[in-house]
Motif scaffolding. Structure first.
Motif, mmCIF file in Angstrom:
data_model
loop_
_atom_site.group_PDB
_atom_site.id
_atom_site.type_symbol
_atom_site.label_atom_id
_atom_site.label_comp_id
_atom_site.label_asym_id
_atom_site.label_seq_id
_atom_site.Cartn_x
_atom_site.Cartn_y
_atom_site.Cartn_z
ATOM 1 N N ASP A 76 0.859 -1.182 0.000
ATOM 2 C CA ASP A 76 0.000 0.000 0.000
ATOM 3 C C ASP A 76 0.897 1.234 0.000
ATOM 4 N N VAL A 77 0.951 1.921 -1.107
ATOM 5 C CA VAL A 77 1.818 3.087 -1.243
ATOM 6 C C VAL A 77 1.060 4.402 -1.056
ATOM 7 N N ALA A 78 -0.119 4.347 -0.475
ATOM 8 C CA ALA A 78 -0.915 5.560 -0.284
ATOM 9 C C ALA A 78 -0.144 6.653 0.468
ATOM 10 N N PRO A 79 0.614 6.322 1.528
ATOM 11 C CA PRO A 79 1.374 7.389 2.196
ATOM 12 C C PRO A 79 2.416 8.046 1.284
ATOM 13 N N VAL A 80 3.017 7.272 0.397
ATOM 14 C CA VAL A 80 3.995 7.833 -0.536
ATOM 15 C C VAL A 80 3.293 8.800 -1.485
ATOM 16 N N ARG A 81 2.140 8.411 -1.970
ATOM 17 C CA ARG A 81 1.366 9.306 -2.842
ATOM 18 C C ARG A 81 0.922 10.552 -2.095
ATOM 19 N N GLU A 82 0.553 10.390 -0.837
ATOM 20 C CA GLU A 82 0.146 11.547 -0.030
ATOM 21 C C GLU A 82 1.313 12.526 0.125
ATOM 22 N N LEU A 83 2.493 11.999 0.398
ATOM 23 C CA LEU A 83 3.659 12.868 0.519
ATOM 24 C C LEU A 83 3.936 13.563 -0.811
ATOM 25 N N TRP A 84 3.858 12.819 -1.907
ATOM 26 C CA TRP A 84 4.049 13.402 -3.230
ATOM 27 C C TRP A 84 3.086 14.569 -3.448
ATOM 28 N N ASN A 85 1.800 14.340 -3.157
ATOM 29 C CA ASN A 85 0.796 15.374 -3.360
ATOM 30 C C ASN A 85 0.993 16.575 -2.436
ATOM 31 N N THR A 86 1.577 16.320 -1.266
ATOM 32 C CA THR A 86 1.879 17.418 -0.337
ATOM 33 C C THR A 86 3.025 18.268 -0.874
ATOM 34 N N LEU A 87 4.060 17.603 -1.362
ATOM 35 C CA LEU A 87 5.251 18.316 -1.826
ATOM 36 C C LEU A 87 5.069 18.912 -3.216
ATOM 37 N N LEU A 88 4.373 18.191 -4.078
ATOM 38 C CA LEU A 88 4.256 18.593 -5.485
ATOM 39 C C LEU A 88 2.794 18.555 -5.917
ATOM 40 N N PRO A 89 1.984 19.458 -5.379
ATOM 41 C CA PRO A 89 0.561 19.436 -5.729
ATOM 42 C C PRO A 89 0.362 19.730 -7.220
ATOM 43 N N ALA A 90 -0.673 19.132 -7.753
ATOM 44 C CA ALA A 90 -0.951 19.275 -9.190
ATOM 45 C C ALA A 90 -1.324 20.697 -9.539
#
Length: 90
Positions: A76-90
């Motif tokens: 489950d990589v959801a936390p990695v995606r969450e961090l990505w979205n926090t650092l590099l929002p679309a």
């Protein structure tokens, strides 16, 4: 994960010299959390996923499994995606 760590270093090392230490991805994530650059709980979750991915990668390489790739959804990589979205929002 490694890209996000490098992003944190490049984006914030000018204000936080601690991020320039050659201490590895896990330690640098922890430093970013201690500095308040990322959420502490999210940091811990991403660190655990990174540890698991590295363990699995090492196991595969030691067993001559090439390429060393995991099945989609194995972790489950959801936390990695969450961090990505926090650092590099679309």
């Amino acid at each position: 994960v490694e890209f996000m760590v490098q992003y944190l270093v490049l984006a914030h090392a000018g204000q936080h010299v601690e991020l320039t230490a050659n201490s590895g991805n896990l330690a640098l994530l922890g430093t970013a959390a201690k500095l308040g650059l990322i959420d502490q709980t999210l940091c811990g979750n991403v660190q655990e996923i990174y540890r698991r991915l590295r363990r699995e990668q090492h196991r595969m390489r030691l067993n001559n499994i090439s390429p060393a790739r995991m099945a989609h959804g194995a972790i489950d990589v959801a936390p990695v995606r969450e961090l990505w979205n926090t650092l590099l929002p679309a």
